[in-house]
Design an enzyme around this catalytic site. Sequence first.
Site, PDB file in Angstrom:
ATOM      1  N   HIS A 179      23.325  49.794  13.373  1.00 36.10           N
ATOM      2  CA  HIS A 179      23.535  50.868  12.773  1.00 36.10           C
ATOM      3  C   HIS A 179      22.893  51.354  11.074  1.00 36.10           C
ATOM      4  O   HIS A 179      21.828  51.649  10.656  1.00 36.10           O
ATOM      5  CB  HIS A 179      25.112  51.407  12.638  1.00 36.10           C
ATOM      6  CG  HIS A 179      25.213  51.581  13.825  1.00 36.10           C
ATOM      7  ND1 HIS A 179      24.996  52.306  14.823  1.00 36.10           N
ATOM      8  CD2 HIS A 179      26.588  50.884  14.194  1.00 36.10           C
ATOM      9  CE1 HIS A 179      26.066  52.293  15.844  1.00 36.10           C
ATOM     10  NE2 HIS A 179      26.291  51.455  15.938  1.00 36.10           N
TER      11      HIS A 179
HETATM   12  O1  RIB Z   1      28.797  54.846  13.905  1.00 34.83           O
HETATM   13  C1  RIB Z   1      28.276  53.740  12.715  1.00 34.83           C
HETATM   14  C2  RIB Z   1      29.419  53.702  11.462  1.00 34.83           C
HETATM   15  O2  RIB Z   1      30.207  53.571  11.451  1.00 34.83           O
HETATM   16  C3  RIB Z   1      28.317  52.661  10.608  1.00 34.83           C
HETATM   17  O3  RIB Z   1      28.042  52.753   9.344  1.00 34.83           O
HETATM   18  C4  RIB Z   1      29.982  51.202  10.804  1.00 34.83           C
HETATM   19  O4  RIB Z   1      29.129  50.437   9.410  1.00 34.83           O
HETATM   20  C5  RIB Z   1      30.780  52.572  11.091  1.00 34.83           C
HETATM   21  O5  RIB Z   1      30.818  52.543   9.174  1.00 34.83           O
END
Ligand code: RIB
Length: 313
Positions: free
Chosen positions: A243
């Site tokens: 992500h």
């Molecule tokens: O949903 C994914 C996000 O949530 C990313 O930023 C991961 O690090 C968590 O913080």
Amino acid sequence: MTAARKIIIDTDPGQDDALAILLALASPELEVLGITAVAGNVPLALTEKNARKVCELAGRPGTKVFAGAARPLLRDLVTAEEVHGRTGLDGPDLPEPQMPLQDRHAVDFIIETLLAHESGEVTLCPLGPLTNIALAIAREPRIVPRIGEIVLMGGGFFEGGNVTPSAEFNIYVDPHAADIVLRSGAPIVMMPLDVTHKALTTRKRVAALRDLGTKVGIAAAEMLDFFERFDEQKYGTDGGPLHDPCVIAYLLKPELFAGRLCNVAVETGSELTMGMTVVDWWRVTDRPQNALVMRDIDHDGFFALLTERLARL
Ligand code: RIB
Ligand code: CA
């Protein structure tokens, strides 16, 4: 070469946050003015420590790291140890940080930095719950027109949610903060699950990092080996979504991404859909188009960039 782009990374490390920080610190196009930690994947005492561990792993112990909000604006903190491990950075065995945590509160640092720089000069890169950003905006609304851009990882629409059927973790943890940021009027680029779920840490891609043979490459592979297992099981895929580095990759190579300017609103009333980001992708309302919502990524190009840059550390 043009002057490096000045950024503040707001983060809740988290293995994917860690790779985003490494990518930023490895890239001369970016000047990391500071890293502000927020409670999210794990409590603040761990996210600020993890941020410092990652800076030292990158060989950048002079990076300024600040601690921010220990809990969301209104709701109780929800963490994700099941994904990130007890420490929030399970996988590699990184030493306790020697570099200091800055004394100033993260929110003060964000406000003071935006007021001290030319309007538009500083980009905010939130990678976790938006509590610090919302507090800064609420405390000092004068910063809003001075923000160059907010490029954030959060939300989901066609892809649904990852912590509830309708909400993505960062927005779900602090939906009220997300509401303040989305309504602020600051220019926003949003990296939702719709795009990050197309950036999978396949075996081949993790091997390419490990095969760098460097401290950073091996540690990055160990982080991903741990981090991806949860999503591999959940989604039945080869690798898990990576992500947060999408935010930094966008700053470096925006052409890797494609999306659309839309209205994005967040649910803060219904418990059933709390934290859901409602994206008016087909423009059926006249609500303001407040965010550039990304939906596609050149994932081979993304991982090539990530690997090439981490090789420099
Ligand atoms: O949903 C994914 C996000 O949530 C990313 O930023 C991961 O690090 C968590 O913080
Ligand atoms: Ca994160």
